[in-house]
Design a protein around this motif. Structure first.
Motif, mmCIF file in Angstrom:
data_model
loop_
_atom_site.group_PDB
_atom_site.id
_atom_site.type_symbol
_atom_site.label_atom_id
_atom_site.label_comp_id
_atom_site.label_asym_id
_atom_site.label_seq_id
_atom_site.Cartn_x
_atom_site.Cartn_y
_atom_site.Cartn_z
ATOM 1 N N LEU A 65 -28.557 -26.059 -25.091
ATOM 2 C CA LEU A 65 -29.878 -25.540 -24.725
ATOM 3 C C LEU A 65 -30.811 -25.503 -25.929
ATOM 4 C CD1 LEU A 65 -28.928 -22.610 -22.302
ATOM 5 C CD2 LEU A 65 -29.974 -24.810 -21.709
ATOM 6 N N ALA A 66 -30.255 -25.136 -27.101
ATOM 7 C CA ALA A 66 -31.077 -25.118 -28.308
ATOM 8 C C ALA A 66 -31.574 -26.524 -28.657
ATOM 9 C CB ALA A 66 -30.285 -24.528 -29.473
ATOM 10 N N ALA A 67 -30.695 -27.525 -28.513
ATOM 11 C CA ALA A 67 -31.099 -28.899 -28.812
ATOM 12 C C ALA A 67 -32.172 -29.376 -27.839
ATOM 13 C CB ALA A 67 -29.880 -29.824 -28.757
ATOM 14 N N ALA A 70 -1.237 -27.742 -29.123
ATOM 15 C CA ALA A 70 -0.927 -26.474 -28.454
ATOM 16 C C ALA A 70 -2.111 -26.012 -27.626
ATOM 17 C CB ALA A 70 -0.577 -25.416 -29.498
ATOM 18 N N ALA A 71 -1.822 -25.337 -26.537
ATOM 19 C CA ALA A 71 -2.856 -24.819 -25.647
ATOM 20 C C ALA A 71 -3.657 -23.739 -26.355
ATOM 21 C CB ALA A 71 -2.213 -24.250 -24.383
ATOM 22 N N PRO A 72 -4.922 -23.640 -26.094
ATOM 23 C CA PRO A 72 -5.744 -22.615 -26.748
ATOM 24 C C PRO A 72 -5.362 -21.221 -26.286
ATOM 25 C CG PRO A 72 -6.981 -23.730 -25.023
ATOM 26 C CD PRO A 72 -5.693 -24.470 -25.167
ATOM 27 N N ALA A 73 -5.665 -20.262 -27.119
ATOM 28 C CA ALA A 73 -5.369 -18.873 -26.770
ATOM 29 C C ALA A 73 -6.182 -18.442 -25.569
ATOM 30 C CB ALA A 73 -5.677 -17.977 -27.971
ATOM 31 N N PRO A 74 -5.706 -17.490 -24.791
ATOM 32 C CA PRO A 74 -6.452 -17.004 -23.623
ATOM 33 C C PRO A 74 -7.832 -16.491 -24.043
ATOM 34 C CG PRO A 74 -4.205 -16.162 -23.607
ATOM 35 C CD PRO A 74 -4.397 -16.813 -24.938
ATOM 36 N N GLY A 75 -8.838 -16.927 -23.293
ATOM 37 C CA GLY A 75 -10.211 -16.504 -23.564
ATOM 38 C C GLY A 75 -10.956 -17.384 -24.537
ATOM 39 N N ALA A 76 -10.265 -18.300 -25.239
ATOM 40 C CA ALA A 76 -10.944 -19.148 -26.217
ATOM 41 C C ALA A 76 -11.799 -20.209 -25.551
ATOM 42 C CB ALA A 76 -9.924 -19.804 -27.146
ATOM 43 N N ALA A 77 -11.277 -20.787 -24.444
ATOM 44 C CA ALA A 77 -12.022 -21.848 -23.749
ATOM 45 C C ALA A 77 -13.371 -21.364 -23.234
ATOM 46 C CB ALA A 77 -11.168 -22.429 -22.627
ATOM 47 N N PRO A 78 -13.445 -20.220 -22.543
ATOM 48 C CA PRO A 78 -14.771 -19.760 -22.108
ATOM 49 C C PRO A 78 -15.743 -19.547 -23.253
ATOM 50 C CG PRO A 78 -13.039 -18.591 -20.944
ATOM 51 C CD PRO A 78 -12.370 -19.373 -22.027
ATOM 52 N N ARG A 79 -15.221 -19.029 -24.394
ATOM 53 C CA ARG A 79 -16.118 -18.830 -25.528
ATOM 54 C C ARG A 79 -16.649 -20.151 -26.051
ATOM 55 N NH1 ARG A 79 -12.291 -14.832 -27.008
ATOM 56 N NH2 ARG A 79 -11.333 -16.254 -28.510
ATOM 57 N N ARG A 80 -15.770 -21.149 -26.104
ATOM 58 C CA ARG A 80 -16.213 -22.471 -26.566
ATOM 59 C C ARG A 80 -17.259 -23.062 -25.621
ATOM 60 N NH1 ARG A 80 -10.793 -23.559 -28.531
ATOM 61 N NH2 ARG A 80 -10.245 -24.591 -26.576
ATOM 62 N N TRP A 81 -17.021 -22.898 -24.322
ATOM 63 C CA TRP A 81 -17.995 -23.380 -23.343
ATOM 64 C C TRP A 81 -19.334 -22.679 -23.532
ATOM 65 C CZ3 TRP A 81 -18.309 -27.358 -20.097
ATOM 66 C CH2 TRP A 81 -17.137 -28.046 -19.785
ATOM 67 N N LEU A 82 -19.291 -21.380 -23.793
ATOM 68 C CA LEU A 82 -20.524 -20.618 -23.983
ATOM 69 C C LEU A 82 -21.268 -21.092 -25.225
ATOM 70 C CD1 LEU A 82 -22.383 -18.318 -23.139
ATOM 71 C CD2 LEU A 82 -20.946 -16.759 -24.475
ATOM 72 N N LEU A 83 -20.536 -21.260 -26.340
ATOM 73 C CA LEU A 83 -21.168 -21.721 -27.568
ATOM 74 C C LEU A 83 -21.737 -23.137 -27.404
ATOM 75 C CD1 LEU A 83 -18.643 -20.406 -30.255
ATOM 76 C CD2 LEU A 83 -20.929 -19.511 -29.729
#
Length: 422
Positions: free
Chosen positions: A117-119, A98-111
């Motif tokens: 960057l931490a690595a 199933a497609a991710p909920a709206p707004g979930a993809a940007p959050r995943r990209w951010l995380l």
């Protein structure tokens, strides 16, 4: 143009094309960027593998430079490729089509970006830690001979402990002295008189040390045999093809060569005159057999090896020295002469005679060359000429190297105090 720029050109072209499309308000489709990045990844992987196979087969150090540069670019493309395809792979493995909920993809990209960057920041911090020394070597102001000997042995033990490769040591404590840029591959004194040595394939009379035999012995020990790209290779092997060993000659009675102290210029196969004073054994801090026509002194320019191998430099320069001395021993024997290695001599006195700063270039070996029909006779002594002052012109880099200089001091025979333990 630098190699790194050549390797990065396809990546820079891809980035420029994507930015141009964005500026024209016609951003490339995700599938298009993914496909182009995948094709670039395949080409970089194949190039890296090909260069690696070629380097292993031919031991071409310049090709190795291209190999690891393409490897870095491959890592960047792998990260880009994973950025495009990891969500698809994750959904497949998690069985959640199933497609991710709206707004979930940007959050995943951010995380994901924060984690990346931490690595990278952690890797950069480890690199800085590995490149900076955590060791301090205080030198005792005064000590009795027994205290100096004990302090020297303690330093040697700590050196081997700190510079040993272990699984956890490189991360938990990774000391590295502050070595700067590599010094020149060859030493040369522009003010000294020079004489060209005969080609190493010329044959001498045999049994007597003359200029032809001396030139052959020096060339087969440290002479330039060939060049591969910018790397001149020598007759004796060296760690990383860095060739820290330098050779000097104390000539007393060499046919065709005036008495004095000479430096071997391996690049031009020539001798540079350092001093015309009679090189009595006392000048070099050792006793010599009567009638020995010449002595060869071997040194190490620590920074040539240290700028790459850092605190382990003293280990590698001694290994390089062993290769060079075996070449010298075999060559002298093949010429019908007799080599005699000095078991003990004052390295500090020899360094002063040669005009060397021991923090930068240390004297490591002293070899007498005897004619074939002369045995080991009684030692000779003589007046010591005025010492030659250290010459900054022949070695421009005079930055002290704490750990290497301390190790050289602690393992030398001299009338001086040894450094305290770490």
């Amino acid at each position: 143009m630098p190699k790194a720029l050549w390797v990065a050109l396809p990546l820079l072209a891809l980035a420029a094309w994507a930015l141009l499309r964005v500026w024209q308000r016609r951003a490339p489709a995700r599938r298009t960027v993914n496909a182009v990045a995948s094709l670039l990844l395949a080409s970089y992987v194949l190039t890296t593998a090909g260069l690696g196979i070629f380097w292993v087969a031919n031991q071409q150090l310049p090709v190795f430079d291209w190999h690891y540069l393409f490897g870095y670019a491959t890592v960047l493309l792998v990260l880009l490729h994973l950025g495009f395809n990891l969500p698809t792979a994750w959904r497949l493995l998690a069985a959640r089509p199933a497609a991710p909920a709206p707004g979930a993809a940007p959050r995943r990209w951010l995380l994901g970006g924060v984690a990346a960057l931490a690595a990278l920041g952690g890797a950069y911090w480890l690199g800085l830690r590995h490149g900076r020394s955590e060791l301090r070597v205080p030198v005792a102001a005064s000590a009795t001979p027994g205290e100096a000997s004990a302090a020297g042995l303690a330093l040697v033990e700590r050196f081997h402990a700190h510079t040993s490769h272990t699984r956890g040591g490189l991360l938990l404590r990774a000391p590295g002295a502050g070595w700067q840029d590599a010094p020149p591959r060859f030493k040369r004194d522009p003010a000294g008189m020079r004489i060209a040595l005969p080609p190493p394939r010329e044959r001498s009379a045999g049994g007597r040390l003359d200029l032809i035999a001396l030139g052959a012995a020096l060339w087969h020990t440290a002479g330039v045999t060939e060049s591969r790209g910018p790397v001149p290779l020598r007759a004796a092997p060296s760690s990383g093809a860095l060739f820290s060993t330098e050779l000097y000659v104390a000539a007393r009675a060499v046919a065709g060569l005036a008495p004095g102290l000479w430096h071997y210029d391996a690049r031009d196969h020539a001798l540079e005159r350092l001093s015309d004073a009679p090189p009595e054994p006392a000048l070099l801090g050792a006793a010599a057999p009567a009638g020995a026509p010449a002595a060869v002194l071997a040194t190490a320019v620590f920074a040539r090896t240290g700028h790459k191998y850092r605190d382990r430099a003293y280990r590698y320069v001694l290994a390089d020295l062993g290769h060079a001395l075996e070449n010298l021993r075999v060559t002298i024997g093949a010429l019908g002469l007799q080599p005699r290695f000095a078991a003990r001599f004052d390295e500090a006195a020899a360094a002063v005679a040669l005009g060397l700063d021991e923090r930068i270039e240390g004297v490591l070996a002293w070899i007498e060359v005897q004619d074939a029909d002369v045995g080991v006779a009684a030692t000779t002594t003589g007046a010591t000429p005025a010492p030659r002052a250290p010459s900054a012109a022949r070695l421009a880099d005079d930055t002290p190297r704490e750990l290497t200089a301390a190790m050289h001091h602690a393992t030398s025979l001299r009338a001086a105090t040894a450094p305290a333990a770490l």
